[in-house]
Enzyme design. Structure first.
Site, mmCIF file in Angstrom:
data_model
loop_
_atom_site.group_PDB
_atom_site.id
_atom_site.type_symbol
_atom_site.label_atom_id
_atom_site.label_comp_id
_atom_site.label_asym_id
_atom_site.label_seq_id
_atom_site.Cartn_x
_atom_site.Cartn_y
_atom_site.Cartn_z
ATOM 1 N N GLU A 125 0.855 -1.191 0.000
ATOM 2 C CA GLU A 125 0.000 0.000 0.000
ATOM 3 C C GLU A 125 0.893 1.244 0.000
ATOM 4 O OE1 GLU A 125 -2.702 0.532 3.304
ATOM 5 O OE2 GLU A 125 -3.740 2.121 2.243
ATOM 6 N N ALA A 266 1.385 0.030 10.819
ATOM 7 C CA ALA A 266 1.190 -1.374 10.484
ATOM 8 C C ALA A 266 0.387 -1.475 9.199
ATOM 9 C CB ALA A 266 0.451 -2.065 11.616
ATOM 10 N N ASN A 269 -2.470 -6.351 5.340
ATOM 11 C CA ASN A 269 -2.459 -7.375 4.287
ATOM 12 C C ASN A 269 -3.332 -8.562 4.680
ATOM 13 O OD1 ASN A 269 -0.091 -5.924 3.232
ATOM 14 N ND2 ASN A 269 0.893 -6.818 5.032
ATOM 15 N N HIS A 301 -7.036 -2.178 15.013
ATOM 16 C CA HIS A 301 -7.211 -1.439 13.761
ATOM 17 C C HIS A 301 -6.934 -2.336 12.543
ATOM 18 C CE1 HIS A 301 -7.066 2.228 11.193
ATOM 19 N NE2 HIS A 301 -6.202 1.491 10.510
ATOM 20 N N GLU A 302 -5.772 -2.974 12.545
ATOM 21 C CA GLU A 302 -5.406 -3.778 11.370
ATOM 22 C C GLU A 302 -6.338 -4.979 11.225
ATOM 23 O OE1 GLU A 302 -3.531 -2.204 9.500
ATOM 24 O OE2 GLU A 302 -2.778 -0.814 11.010
ATOM 25 N N HIS A 305 -9.643 -4.028 9.644
ATOM 26 C CA HIS A 305 -9.568 -3.788 8.200
ATOM 27 C C HIS A 305 -9.990 -5.028 7.408
ATOM 28 C CE1 HIS A 305 -8.085 0.156 7.247
ATOM 29 N NE2 HIS A 305 -6.954 0.052 7.912
ATOM 30 N N GLU A 324 -10.077 3.957 5.979
ATOM 31 C CA GLU A 324 -9.322 4.426 7.148
ATOM 32 C C GLU A 324 -10.211 5.139 8.171
ATOM 33 O OE1 GLU A 324 -6.712 3.151 7.819
ATOM 34 O OE2 GLU A 324 -5.923 2.474 5.899
HETATM 35 N N1 SER Z 1 -3.256 0.890 5.737
HETATM 36 C C1 SER Z 1 -2.379 1.094 6.859
HETATM 37 C C2 SER Z 1 -3.235 1.402 8.045
HETATM 38 O O1 SER Z 1 -3.710 0.541 8.682
HETATM 39 C C3 SER Z 1 -1.390 2.184 6.612
HETATM 40 O O2 SER Z 1 -0.407 1.792 5.746
HETATM 41 O O3 SER Z 1 -3.569 2.518 8.301
HETATM 42 ZN ZN ZN Z 2 -5.772 1.644 8.554
#
Ligand code: SER
Ligand code: ZN
Length: 719
Positions: A125, A266, A269, A301-302, A305, A324
């Site tokens: 990214e 972070a 992926n 957070h990750e 996603h 985000e």
């Molecule tokens: N996409 C990532 C995040 O979690 C940043 O590179 O914000």
């Molecule tokens: Zn993010």
């Protein structure tokens, strides 16, 4: 010099060539990494004709060979430049095999495939995948990926990629391979690979539908004993997402890798999150309470996603806040549900006011959904992340939890496996609630922080409290004329006895025009408005509340956030008064009102201590400076220190008492209670410390020395 051209949203066009399947092989050797990329491609016949050339994004690397539908192309039959890869004519459907040669140790951009210590890893990214192989490197091209990694068994015993490992084995010359398959379609920015000599810890999570997911966290061997907190945070995140958003993890394996050289916090992926070590490793001997909280937040957070970003992704990079802003909102809610909501809100708002507000009023000001960018990597801003999260929070505020969750359900029902826009998100929220959010959407397109000015009057005869609101956003280079925004004001009224007398139908006021007046009937005299509770909109609030009234709200408001905010405004007003005295060279003094309010709060046994510690912290110098056009650094410093010393000097015995009470909890525990005790104790020590008196200095020294002893390994204390 290379100049960058501006990319405009209005120029967005669908991809002409779609990649449906990607099969990658990474052959890792001492002197090079050979990447074989086999793509199944079809032409998007709606927009591409017979004569349309294939143009892929491409980084600065060598191409060894290109094979189309089994036929080796001669160098003249394709074009390979540093920016793009082109084949003039292609069939409508075909297979393309491209072999590229990479030198990851030479790659210092921390994008694409690079080396961190002895570990090889990727960061794709926003536009790093094109540095690995030629590709339509844009988020709306979603494909199914498989990845085979071949490497030396001693140097790279661990070979990781997205999805599930489906095959592995030994090869000649001490080499081995692992093949990974990810069944979910994804954009190229979510591809990841890690190879190295890594240790790991394992655990499992049983989803609410009863599937077992293997969890693994990898790090360098010497750090593996510091990964425990990250693992428990991960399990908390998985459980929370099921409970609050009904979202379950979808693969059989979830992996996290801690990397030392990493550009950002972070990266999410698919199935293989890669983290800056800072957000994974926590050694109880050295990590601060804040470190523990940050790790929990970033792990969450990750992980979140996986649905908001990965399963439903972005149509183009202009939509970055779709993933985000929404995911920051989700991680804030996660931390709030698990810890103190009031404290979490305070730290988010401080961050917003301290950093996003200044971004939004400076040369970097841009809308949450920008119209153009020059380099996408520069667009990972406070505005996209933090203001973006505030916009989602306002939608949540307007809809309420139930309708918001209905909207989220609809979002996944409609868009799972697709690349969509911020407008698609707002539209499902409208569908779910029946609300008209057309004016609200302006928040996404208009830059700048609105100021909301509130003035009061009281009609004794009619017993009416009248509030006048005026909203104003200053023009900037993005829009010379700003329109009125739809602003939710979470609202309350506190009477002079400290009772919350908010009329039940008036807890949410909605501002829609530049000026608005609200009249509240049957309100007793000297009642005070509590405005923007929980900081319900990212605006600069200006009220006509006096210091006395602020002190009253600081003690009596039923909204925690506003109690803190009243205290901060009170401190700020006092500091401003002191700054003016310093500048005029007149005598300095602190109002007794403020000291009394502070004392009352410090003695309060009922309030959560971590919240109290936040309430009683003076605004930082950097926060104070944001209120001034001309910044008098010395005066700010002196004024703040004068106030701090005055409070410390007059309330010394109370601080000493707090220190005694708060010292009782377990110093190594990271329970909320233990952290809360520590934060109030540390705050009290910091007040006393500025007195620079022998007794208090000894106290701080003792605190330092015992803290050190507590954290040293036991073995040092053996006789
Ligand atoms: N996409 C990532 C995040 O979690 C940043 O590179 O914000
Ligand atoms: Zn993010």
């Amino acid at each position: 010099m290379k100049t960058h051209e501006t990319i405009y949203l209005k120029d967005y066009k669908k991809a002409q060539f779609i990649v449906d399947e990607v099969d990658l092989t990474f052959d890792i050797r001492e002197d090079q990494t050979k990447v074989t990329s086999i793509l199944k491609i079809h032409k998007n016949l709606d927009i591409a004709g017979e004569k349309t050339s294939l143009v892929f994004d491409k980084g600065d690397f060598k191409i060894a060979s290109v094979i189309a539908n089994g036929m080796l192309l001669l160098p003249g039959e394709y074009e390979a430049k540093n920016e793009y890869f082109k084949i003039a004519r292609t069939p409508d459907t075909f297979d393309l095999e491209i072999i590229t040669i990479l030198k990851p140790w030479e790659n210092t951009s921390l994008e694409g495939l690079y080396q961190s210590g002895n570990i090889l890893c990727t960061q794709c990214e926003a536009q790093g995948f094109r540095k690995i192989t030629p590709f339509p490197d844009r988020p709306d091209v979603m494909a199914v990926y498989s990845c085979t990694i071949i490497a030396d068994k001693t140097k790279y015993p661990v070979l990781l990629s997205n999805g599930n490992p489906i095959k592995s084995g030994n090869l000649d010359n001490n080499r081995h391979f692992v093949r990974w398959e990810d069944p979910f379609k994804k954009p190229s920015y979510l591809f990841a690979l890690v190879a190295g000599d890594l240790a790991h810890i394992s655990d499992q999570f049983k989803t609410r539908s009863g599937r077992i997911v293997d969890l693994k966290i990898y790090s360098e061997k010497e750090n593996i004993d510091k990964c425990g907190h990250a693992m428990s945070s991960l399990k908390q995140a998985m459980e929370w997402d099921e409970k609050r958003f009904r979202l379950e993890y979808d693969l059989d394996l979830f992996q996290i890798v801690a990397i030392n050289d990493f550009n950002a916090g972070a990266m999410e992926n698919k199935g293989l999150n890669i983290f800056n070590s800072k957000y994974v490793l926590a050694d109880p001997a050295t990590a601060t309470d804040e470190d523990f909280m940050n790790i929990q937040g970033v792990i969450g957070h990750e992980y979140f996603h996986n649905w908001t970003g990965n399963r439903v992704t972005l149509k183009n990079w202009f939509q970055l806040s779709l993933k985000e802003g929404l995911t920051v909102f989700r991680d804030q809610e996660f931390s709030s549900d698990l810890n103190s909501r009031g404290v979490k809100r305070i730290s988010n708002v401080r961050n917003l006011r301290g950093h996003q507000f200044s971004e939004d009023s400076g040369p970097m000001a841009h809308p949450v959904r920008p119209e153009s960018y020059i380099k996408m990597d520069n667009f990972y801003t406070m505005t996209v992340y933090e203001k973006g999260a505030e916009l989602v929070r306002m939608i949540h505020q307007l809809l309420g939890e139930e309708l918001f969750q209905k909207g989220m359900n609809l979002y996944f029902e409609k868009f799972d496996g697709m690349a969509v826009t911020i407008e698609d998100f707002v539209a499902v929220m409208e569908d779910a609630s029946g609300l008209d959010l057309s004016q609200f959407k302006l928040w996404y397109f208009q830059s700048g922080t609105p100021a909301v000015i509130v003035t009061r009057s009281y009609d004794h005869q009619a017993k009416q409290l009248i509030l006048n609101f005026e909203q104003k956003t200053l023009p900037d280079r993005n829009q010379t004329e700003k329109q009125a925004l739809h602003i939710p004001v979470n609202f309350g009224i506190i009477d002079s006895n400290g009772n919350d007398i908010t009329p039940v139908d008036k807890t949410l006021l909605e501002l829609k025009s530049a000026k608005e007046t609200f009249v509240f009937e049957n309100i007793s005299e000297n009642s005070l408005p509590s405005l923007f509770r929980q900081f319900s909109a990212p605006v600069k609030i200006k009220t006509d509340l006096t210091n006395e009234e602020l002190a009253f709200l600081m003690a009596n408001d039923t909204d925690e956030f506003n109690r803190w905010d009243a205290a901060q405004t009170l401190f700020f007003n006092e500091i401003t008064k002191l700054i003016h005295s310093i500048q005029a060279n007149t005598e300095l003094s602190v109002s007794s009102n403020l000291i009394d309010a502070f004392k009352k709060a410090l003695q309060d046994q009922t309030t959560d201590k971590s919240f109290l510690a936040k309430t009683l912290s003076l605004p930082l110098e950097t926060e104070i400076k944001n209120h001034f056009n001309l910044v008098d650094v010395n005066a700010i410093h002196k004024a703040r220190l004068f106030l701090k010393k005055a409070i410390a000097g007059q309330l010394k015995s109370y601080f000493l008492n707090v220190i005694k009470v708060c010292s009782k909890s377990d110093p190594l525990s990271i329970s909320h209670d233990a952290m809360a005790n520590r934060s109030l104790k540390n705050l009290s020590l910091s007040y006393l410390g500025c007195l620079k008196e022998k007794g208090t200095i000894d106290l701080i020294l003792k605190h330092y020395e015992t803290a050190l002893r507590e954290s040293l390994p036991q073995i040092l204390f053996l006789p």
